[in-house]
Design a protein around this motif. Sequence first.
Motif, short mmCIF file in Angstrom:
data_model
loop_
_atom_site.label_atom_id
_atom_site.label_comp_id
_atom_site.label_asym_id
_atom_site.label_seq_id
_atom_site.Cartn_x
_atom_site.Cartn_y
_atom_site.Cartn_z
N CYS A 191 0.81 -1.22 0.00
CA CYS A 191 0.00 0.00 0.00
C CYS A 191 0.84 1.27 0.00
CB CYS A 191 -0.94 0.01 1.21
SG CYS A 191 -2.21 -1.27 1.17
N GLY A 192 2.16 1.12 0.03
CA GLY A 192 3.04 2.27 0.00
C GLY A 192 3.01 3.11 1.27
N ILE A 193 2.78 2.44 2.40
CA ILE A 193 2.71 3.15 3.68
C ILE A 193 3.72 2.56 4.67
CG2 ILE A 193 0.36 4.01 3.49
CD1 ILE A 193 -0.59 1.54 5.07
N ILE A 194 4.95 2.35 4.21
CA ILE A 194 5.95 1.68 5.04
C ILE A 194 6.31 2.50 6.27
CG2 ILE A 194 6.92 0.36 3.13
CD1 ILE A 194 9.25 2.31 3.05
N ASP A 195 6.02 3.80 6.25
CA ASP A 195 6.31 4.63 7.43
C ASP A 195 5.48 4.19 8.63
OD1 ASP A 195 4.24 5.76 5.61
OD2 ASP A 195 3.86 7.09 7.31
N GLN A 196 4.34 3.52 8.37
CA GLN A 196 3.50 3.04 9.46
C GLN A 196 4.10 1.82 10.17
OE1 GLN A 196 -0.71 2.67 8.77
NE2 GLN A 196 -0.77 4.45 7.40
N LEU A 197 5.15 1.24 9.58
CA LEU A 197 5.82 0.11 10.19
C LEU A 197 6.82 0.53 11.26
CD1 LEU A 197 6.61 -2.01 6.99
CD2 LEU A 197 5.06 -2.68 8.84
N VAL A 198 7.20 1.79 11.25
CA VAL A 198 8.29 2.25 12.12
C VAL A 198 7.85 2.38 13.57
CG1 VAL A 198 9.97 4.08 12.53
CG2 VAL A 198 9.33 3.47 10.18
N ASP A 199 8.63 1.80 14.46
CA ASP A 199 8.44 1.92 15.91
C ASP A 199 8.33 3.42 16.25
OD1 ASP A 199 8.71 2.04 18.68
OD2 ASP A 199 10.34 0.57 18.76
N PRO A 200 7.28 3.82 16.94
CA PRO A 200 7.13 5.24 17.31
C PRO A 200 8.34 5.82 18.03
CG PRO A 200 5.11 4.05 17.78
CD PRO A 200 6.12 3.02 17.39
N HIS A 201 9.08 4.97 18.75
CA HIS A 201 10.27 5.44 19.46
C HIS A 201 11.38 5.85 18.48
CE1 HIS A 201 8.39 2.91 22.68
NE2 HIS A 201 8.73 3.96 23.40
N LEU A 202 11.26 5.41 17.22
CA LEU A 202 12.29 5.71 16.22
C LEU A 202 11.86 6.83 15.29
CD1 LEU A 202 13.25 2.06 15.17
CD2 LEU A 202 14.54 3.58 16.69
N ASP A 203 10.72 7.40 15.54
CA ASP A 203 10.16 8.41 14.65
C ASP A 203 11.16 9.53 14.37
OD1 ASP A 203 8.14 9.59 13.10
OD2 ASP A 203 7.56 10.90 14.75
N GLY A 204 11.44 9.73 13.07
CA GLY A 204 12.34 10.80 12.65
C GLY A 204 13.81 10.44 12.66
N SER A 205 14.16 9.26 13.13
CA SER A 205 15.59 8.91 13.23
C SER A 205 16.08 8.04 12.07
CB SER A 205 15.86 8.19 14.56
OG SER A 205 15.20 6.94 14.60
N ILE A 206 15.17 7.53 11.26
CA ILE A 206 15.56 6.67 10.14
C ILE A 206 15.48 7.46 8.84
CG2 ILE A 206 15.16 4.50 8.93
CD1 ILE A 206 13.65 3.47 11.31
N ARG A 207 16.59 7.51 8.12
CA ARG A 207 16.61 8.19 6.83
C ARG A 207 15.73 7.43 5.83
NH1 ARG A 207 17.76 12.71 8.90
NH2 ARG A 207 19.70 12.72 10.10
N PRO A 208 15.02 8.15 4.97
CA PRO A 208 14.13 7.50 4.00
C PRO A 208 14.83 6.43 3.15
CG PRO A 208 13.71 9.86 4.03
CD PRO A 208 14.92 9.63 4.88
N GLU A 209 16.08 6.71 2.74
CA GLU A 209 16.82 5.74 1.93
C GLU A 209 17.10 4.47 2.72
OE1 GLU A 209 18.76 9.86 1.05
OE2 GLU A 209 17.65 8.86 2.67
N SER A 210 17.44 4.66 3.99
CA SER A 210 17.72 3.53 4.87
C SER A 210 16.46 2.72 5.12
CB SER A 210 18.29 4.05 6.19
OG SER A 210 18.52 3.00 7.11
N LEU A 211 15.36 3.41 5.37
CA LEU A 211 14.09 2.73 5.63
C LEU A 211 13.65 1.92 4.42
CD1 LEU A 211 11.54 2.17 7.31
CD2 LEU A 211 10.60 4.33 6.44
N ARG A 212 13.69 2.52 3.24
CA ARG A 212 13.26 1.83 2.03
C ARG A 212 14.10 0.58 1.78
NH1 ARG A 212 9.31 0.46 -1.00
NH2 ARG A 212 8.51 2.59 -0.76
#
Length: 299
Positions: A233-254
């Motif tokens: 669904c293209g919503i991979i940001d919803q997978l991120v632990d809330p404690h990590l919010d803002g700490s993962i670079r988009p390239e790294s997350l993808r």
Amino acid sequence: MSIATSNFSEALVIGEGGFGKVYKGIMHDGVTHVAVKRCNPSSRQGFKEFQNEINFFSFCHMNLVSLLGYCQEGNELILVYEYMAQGPLCDHLYKKQKQTLPWNQRLRICVGAARGLHYLHTGTNHPVIHRDIKSANILLDQNWIAKIADFGLCRTVPSLFHSHVSTEVKGTLGYLDPEYYKRRKLTEKSDVYSFGIVLFEVLCGRPAVNPVAVEEESEKAGLAMWAMHCYQCGIIDQLVDPHLDGSIRPESLRAFVDIGIQCLANRSVDRPTMGEVLSTLETILSLQDSLEEREIDTT
């Protein structure tokens, strides 16, 4: 071992699994700490798994927990391991109230665990399939080095002429390779699938199976299903632990989600090898580190 564990005091219990309880012990020198695993007589694993652990006694890799010794006396079956001060990975993700692990540290733990599993698959005369990879079996030492533990269910691929091992299904709910579950054919790629679940545990900070979501019949019940849903669904940001919010670079997350999804492919032939997973994780860690260093330089 009864002396080392104060006669197996309940106060020294640091874990419990299918084999039995694990105690923190101290050796005769009064300094060296060990983990003592004592078989529960009513355990469903018992002697067969005890022998299996001993058979893999020769494993020697910095990302595998070392078996230091064992004891068999009558019905008493005891295994002695190096002590892992920080305990299992799952405790730091969602099981206990501990300080949240930063993203870079989570990546390093994933890389270490991947190295240990890659060694099992390629570093011995015949590939060894762990068969129970999960965050509870990835232990952390005092320096936060990740090490694979619990070799009681391991199986060895007999020769280069065998692509799989036919065996009864064993493992842990939520981590089982669906192809292995259906066909009873165990391969190294079965470990890869389980490791993919661990990757999403690390990213999401939640267990492989959510009991509450199961009762509600939610799509979040199984981590594999939830990860696939968010990916498609293209919503991979919803997978991120809330404690990590803002700490993962988009390239790294993808890149991290991409390799995790590849590990969860339904067909084993479509999954990467552990060597490929390891290489990708090392690249992601390097990318994350370089991006953060660049940000520091510009501030």
